[in-house]
Design an enzyme around this catalytic site. Structure first.
Site, PDB file in Angstrom:
ATOM      1  N   CYS A   1     -44.883 105.096   1.928  1.00  0.00           N
ATOM      2  CA  CYS A   1     -45.293 105.629   0.636  1.00  0.00           C
ATOM      3  C   CYS A   1     -44.785 107.064   0.491  1.00  0.00           C
ATOM      4  O   CYS A   1     -45.112 107.926   1.291  1.00  0.00           O
ATOM      5  CB  CYS A   1     -46.808 105.630   0.479  1.00  0.00           C
TER       6      CYS A   1
ATOM      7  N   ALA B   1     -46.750 108.190  -8.830  1.00  0.00           N
ATOM      8  CA  ALA B   1     -47.304 108.986  -7.736  1.00  0.00           C
ATOM      9  C   ALA B   1     -48.818 108.803  -7.801  1.00  0.00           C
ATOM     10  O   ALA B   1     -49.569 109.720  -8.118  1.00  0.00           O
ATOM     11  CB  ALA B   1     -46.923 110.452  -7.873  1.00  0.00           C
ATOM     12  N   ILE B   2     -49.243 107.562  -7.557  1.00  0.00           N
ATOM     13  CA  ILE B   2     -50.669 107.242  -7.635  1.00  0.00           C
ATOM     14  C   ILE B   2     -51.409 107.976  -6.515  1.00  0.00           C
ATOM     15  O   ILE B   2     -52.512 108.490  -6.701  1.00  0.00           O
ATOM     16  CB  ILE B   2     -50.905 105.713  -7.492  1.00  0.00           C
TER      17      ILE B   2
ATOM     18  N   ILE C   1     -37.946  96.708  -0.474  1.00  0.00           N
ATOM     19  CA  ILE C   1     -38.073  98.132  -0.232  1.00  0.00           C
ATOM     20  C   ILE C   1     -39.289  98.719  -0.955  1.00  0.00           C
ATOM     21  O   ILE C   1     -39.726  98.176  -1.961  1.00  0.00           O
ATOM     22  CB  ILE C   1     -36.816  98.910  -0.714  1.00  0.00           C
ATOM     23  N   ASN C   2     -39.796  99.790  -0.387  1.00  0.00           N
ATOM     24  CA  ASN C   2     -40.755 100.597  -1.122  1.00  0.00           C
ATOM     25  C   ASN C   2     -39.946 101.423  -2.126  1.00  0.00           C
ATOM     26  O   ASN C   2     -38.754 101.201  -2.303  1.00  0.00           O
ATOM     27  CB  ASN C   2     -41.557 101.479  -0.150  1.00  0.00           C
TER      28      ASN C   2
ATOM     29  N   ASN D   1     -48.042  99.862   5.240  1.00  0.00           N
ATOM     30  CA  ASN D   1     -47.242 100.743   4.383  1.00  0.00           C
ATOM     31  C   ASN D   1     -46.925 102.038   5.132  1.00  0.00           C
ATOM     32  O   ASN D   1     -47.723 102.958   5.147  1.00  0.00           O
ATOM     33  CB  ASN D   1     -48.015 101.029   3.093  1.00  0.00           C
TER      34      ASN D   1
ATOM     35  N   GLY E   1     -37.949  94.877  -4.989  1.00  0.00           N
ATOM     36  CA  GLY E   1     -37.257  95.989  -5.623  1.00  0.00           C
ATOM     37  C   GLY E   1     -36.639  95.503  -6.913  1.00  0.00           C
ATOM     38  O   GLY E   1     -35.600  94.847  -6.908  1.00  0.00           O
TER      39      GLY E   1
ATOM     40  N   LYS F   1     -43.800  97.560   6.246  1.00  0.00           N
ATOM     41  CA  LYS F   1     -43.136  97.769   4.952  1.00  0.00           C
ATOM     42  C   LYS F   1     -42.261  99.016   5.018  1.00  0.00           C
ATOM     43  O   LYS F   1     -42.745 100.120   5.247  1.00  0.00           O
ATOM     44  CB  LYS F   1     -44.165  97.901   3.839  1.00  0.00           C
TER      45      LYS F   1
ATOM     46  N   GLY G   1     -38.486  99.303 -10.160  1.00  0.00           N
ATOM     47  CA  GLY G   1     -38.080  98.574 -11.351  1.00  0.00           C
ATOM     48  C   GLY G   1     -36.635  98.121 -11.300  1.00  0.00           C
ATOM     49  O   GLY G   1     -35.913  98.410 -10.341  1.00  0.00           O
TER      50      GLY G   1
HETATM   51  C1  FMN Z   1     -47.790 101.766  -9.498  1.00  0.00           C
HETATM   52  C2  FMN Z   1     -47.275 101.374  -8.144  1.00  0.00           C
HETATM   53  C3  FMN Z   1     -48.142 101.390  -7.040  1.00  0.00           C
HETATM   54  C4  FMN Z   1     -47.695 101.053  -5.773  1.00  0.00           C
HETATM   55  N1  FMN Z   1     -48.573 101.070  -4.732  1.00  0.00           N
HETATM   56  C5  FMN Z   1     -48.156 100.667  -3.496  1.00  0.00           C
HETATM   57  C6  FMN Z   1     -49.081 100.579  -2.402  1.00  0.00           C
HETATM   58  O1  FMN Z   1     -50.286 100.813  -2.540  1.00  0.00           O
HETATM   59  N2  FMN Z   1     -48.594 100.200  -1.178  1.00  0.00           N
HETATM   60  C7  FMN Z   1     -47.276  99.890  -0.985  1.00  0.00           C
HETATM   61  O2  FMN Z   1     -46.890  99.538   0.114  1.00  0.00           O
HETATM   62  N3  FMN Z   1     -46.392  99.937  -2.018  1.00  0.00           N
HETATM   63  C8  FMN Z   1     -46.793 100.319  -3.262  1.00  0.00           C
HETATM   64  N4  FMN Z   1     -45.884 100.340  -4.313  1.00  0.00           N
HETATM   65  C9  FMN Z   1     -44.479  99.941  -4.086  1.00  0.00           C
HETATM   66  C10 FMN Z   1     -44.239  98.488  -4.499  1.00  0.00           C
HETATM   67  O3  FMN Z   1     -45.044  97.609  -3.747  1.00  0.00           O
HETATM   68  C11 FMN Z   1     -42.762  98.071  -4.352  1.00  0.00           C
HETATM   69  O4  FMN Z   1     -42.387  98.211  -3.006  1.00  0.00           O
HETATM   70  C12 FMN Z   1     -41.820  98.891  -5.193  1.00  0.00           C
HETATM   71  O5  FMN Z   1     -42.412  99.223  -6.424  1.00  0.00           O
HETATM   72  C13 FMN Z   1     -40.487  98.181  -5.461  1.00  0.00           C
HETATM   73  O6  FMN Z   1     -40.682  97.000  -6.230  1.00  0.00           O
HETATM   74  P1  FMN Z   1     -40.469  96.933  -7.839  1.00  0.00           P
HETATM   75  O7  FMN Z   1     -39.179  97.627  -8.117  1.00  0.00           O
HETATM   76  O8  FMN Z   1     -40.443  95.481  -8.162  1.00  0.00           O
HETATM   77  O9  FMN Z   1     -41.618  97.643  -8.444  1.00  0.00           O
HETATM   78  C14 FMN Z   1     -46.326 100.677  -5.592  1.00  0.00           C
HETATM   79  C15 FMN Z   1     -45.464 100.642  -6.696  1.00  0.00           C
HETATM   80  C16 FMN Z   1     -45.923 100.963  -7.966  1.00  0.00           C
HETATM   81  C17 FMN Z   1     -44.964 100.898  -9.130  1.00  0.00           C
END
Ligand code: FMN
Ligand code: FAD
Ligand code: FES
Lengths: 271, 306
Positions: free
Chosen positions: B134, B74-75, B195-196, B131, B247, B169, B221
């Site tokens: 989020c 939850a940045i 996916i986000n 995005n 994802g 996205k 993850g």
């Molecule tokens: C620490 C962190 C920061 C993220 N920041 C953004 C962001 O700024 N904009 C966005 O569209 N997605 C953001 N995401 C989502 C990722 O781009 C991605 O869609 C999501 O983590 C799924 O991929 P993964 O399972 O490989 O991490 C963030 C994810 C993580 C873990």
């Protein structure tokens, strides 16, 4: 820089739940006091590295020491590693303790619990600097523990550095009774300790109190902070601390502990 | 039937990428921090952290925590804003031979449009990724990305001011991925990415507290990978526009799953934290897979299941 495989060269329990390990790895030759490493659990259900301070580097510069408390599943797994096992590490990360500002000063190191490991490497460097021109005037350490069951872990290592080392416990079961900040205040009012510069590592409430103590004495204090981390290299913005000045990354007031820190000047932190 | 030098290049919205692998927004900064680990020129593209019109402070800490085979974050989209981004991050990226996908965030529609308008004229941007998904900000963000009607509207408005291709996205926190994909397409999107993260919660039972200061966070993850593959498949089969799949990608096989499900490119997210060279390993692994299976062109694998 890269993630590398380190070999466990020794493993020892210093007190119940406190483990010391020497790891052979190439990052050792450029590690600085106050920097940290990420140690990666092998269990693939645990994907994030665990941050640990670099407690010491061997004279050959090819091994680092970490000292940690078993406090969850990841540290439990890492603690179970044995002599000659391989573990993945990344580092050295972060900005460590500034050393130049110790020149000519009476320096006090304050370690609270598992904060002590972060200060040992620093103690060694500062001690070395005393003998050379432009170093600290003298260095003492004040290490706080919950009680005597923690066997004042690492205190002997500080003594071996050749600096004055004092012990405090919360319950008075070993050394002086009280937490490190209370004890430091008492020793200061008795004029036993007259620090001109403090370096500290320990739990957040202690570091806040160190900051207040240093402000009263009108001296600088450098404190090493902790926060949950994901990347450890400044990319995820997970590990920030509110700061007075604008941070170098986002131009707001949230500096990344893994990159701009983990060491900060105490007055720079917004508590 | 080992074939050497297979062709990994893909094209999307008129742009050619040397391979189909990019980073997922927010997991790789603007590449600056990871440049010490990875040769950025190896990557198919770099997708930046979300950029807003002004600097954002983000959420209180703890912002991240580990979960089984994944993590929650939850940045709150902390970032320096578009001006610093253009001056510093784009200038840094200009040194590399890699297309840049700029991820854009906002609270309200005007903010998204401000960023896209301001950056549209800047050099060194291949396309925008908007995005609207989020889960960690109260207004905007996911609110736009969970209603097909809103999504269609935002897409149209952003497209109207953009001089670059626009990728929307999408959020997985919806009932029908296919409906959302179609809404983006109808709004004029040049592509979609998904996916986000999944909105999730973790509780520390000993301290009787939420682990994250924001209470909820986005789950990502390897734990979410099979769900992501299903959603990418559904979205890719609902629209004609190209899809970027992400994802939980942790290996070449995971990325290939995304391509076979219909994605034109695939993004590696949190696994960059586990292994800074994760993307390079994925690219090398895909090349090896193609050599070993006699696949000459990666495009032959895209959506190859039907
Ligand atoms: C620490 C962190 C920061 C993220 N920041 C953004 C962001 O700024 N904009 C966005 O569209 N997605 C953001 N995401 C989502 C990722 O781009 C991605 O869609 C999501 O983590 C799924 O991929 P993964 O399972 O490989 O991490 C963030 C994810 C993580 C873990
Ligand atoms: C810069 C830095 C240096 C550190 N140095 C030391 C040291 O030298 N010795 C030592 O014993 N401990 C140190 N810590 C704390 C140590 O990292 C945590 O105790 C450890 O990560 C806990 O992992 P776990 O899997 O056992 O706990 P779990 O609670 O199972 O971990 C879950 C997740 O939360 C994270 N986490 C939990 N507690 C902390 C914490 N206090 N700080 C940061 N992340 C946490 C873990 O890394 C993991 O991602 C340091 C922390 C930081 C930030
Ligand atoms: S842990 Fe990612 S920025 Fe500090």
């Amino acid at each position: 820089m890269m993630k590398e495989k380190a070999r466990i060269h020794s493993r020892r329990e210093l007190a119940e739940g406190i483990v010391s390990m020497w790891l052979k790895c190439s990052l050792a030759d450029h590690a600085e006091p106050g920097q940290f490493v990420l140690v990666y659990p092998k269990d693939s259900s645990r994907l994030l590295g665990r941050p640990f301070c670099i407690c010491e580097v061997n004279p050959e510069g090819d091994e680092i020491r970490i000292v940690f408390r078993i406090s969850g599943k990841g540290t439990e797994e890492i603690a179970a590693l044995e002599y000659r096992d391989i573990v993945e590490v990344e580092g050295p990360l972060g900005k460590g303790y500034p050393l130049e500002c110790a020149a000519g000063k009476q320096v006090l190191l304050m370690g609270g619990g598992i904060g002590a490991p972060s200060l040992l490497f620093l103690a060694q460097r500062l001690k070395k600097s005393i003998v050379s021109y432009g170093g600290a005037k003298n260095v003492s350490a004040l290490l706080g523990y919950r009680n005597s069951a923690l066997k004042r872990f690492l205190a002997d290592d500080f003594l071996n550095v050749g600096i004055q080392t004092m012990i405090a416990t919360d319950d008075g079961s070993d050394g002086i009774k009280g937490n490190v900040v209370e004890v430091a205040k008492r020793l200061h009012s008795q004029r036993v300790l007259l620090p001109q510069l403090i370096y500290a590592c320990g739990p957040m409430p202690m570091l806040k109190a160190v900051g207040e103590f240093a402000a009263e004495l009108k001296i600088p204090a450098y404190i090493s902070l902790e926060e949950h981390m994901a990347c450890g290299v400044g990319a995820c913005l997970g590990c920030v601390v509110p700061t007075k000045e604008r941070d170098g990354h986002s131009n707001v007031h949230n500096a990344r502990i893994c990159t701009e820190g983990p060491v900060f000047e105490a007055s720079e932190v917004l508590w | 039937m080992v074939k050497k030098n297979p062709d990994l290049s893909v094209s999307l919205c008129g742009i050619t990428f040397k391979n189909p692998i990019t980073c997922a927004s927010g997991t790789f900064g603007s590449g600056m921090e990871y440049a010490q680990f990875v040769d950025l020129n190896r990557l198919g593209a770099i997708t930046t952290k979300g950029v807003s019109d002004r600097a954002w402070e983000g959420n209180p800490t703890p912002r991240v925590t580990e979960t089984p085979s994944g993590m929650m974050n939850a940045i709150g989209l902390q970032n320096p804003g578009m001006e610093v981004f253009a001056k510093r991050d784009l200038a840094f990226l200009a040194k590399y031979d890699v297309p840049v996908i700029v991820n854009v965030c906002g609270h309200i529609l005007e903010e998204y449009k401000n960023v896209v308008e301001f950056l549209s004229d800047k050099e060194g941007i291949a396309m925008f990724e908007i995005n609207v998904s989020c889960p960690n900000i109260r207004e905007g963000g996911m609110a736009f990305g969970t209603s097909p009607k809103e999504l269609l509207h935002v897409t149209k408005e952003v497209k109207a001011v953009s001089k670059k291709p626009v990728i929307m996205k999408l959020s997985p926190n919806v009932t029908s991925m296919a409906d959302m994909a179609k809404a983006a397409e109808q709004g004029g999107a040049d592509g979609i990415s998904l996916i986000n993260t999944f909105t999730a919660m973790k509780i520390d039972v000993y301290r009787r507290r939420f682990v994250l200061a924001n209470r909820t966070g986005g789950l990502s993850g390897p734990a979410i990978h099979p769900i992501a593959v299903r959603m990418v498949y559904e979205a890719a089969h609902a629209v004609e526009i190209p899809v970027i799949g992400m994802g939980g990608i942790a290996s070449a096989e995971d990325a290939l799953e995304m391509l076979m499900a219909g994605a034109r490119m695939a993004a590696v997210g949190m696994m960059n934290f586990h292994e800074p060279e994760a993307m390079v390993h994925v690219i090398d692994g895909i090349e090896k897979y193609m050599e070993e299976t006699g696949t000459e062109k990666i495009v032959d694998l895209i959506g190859c299941l039907d």
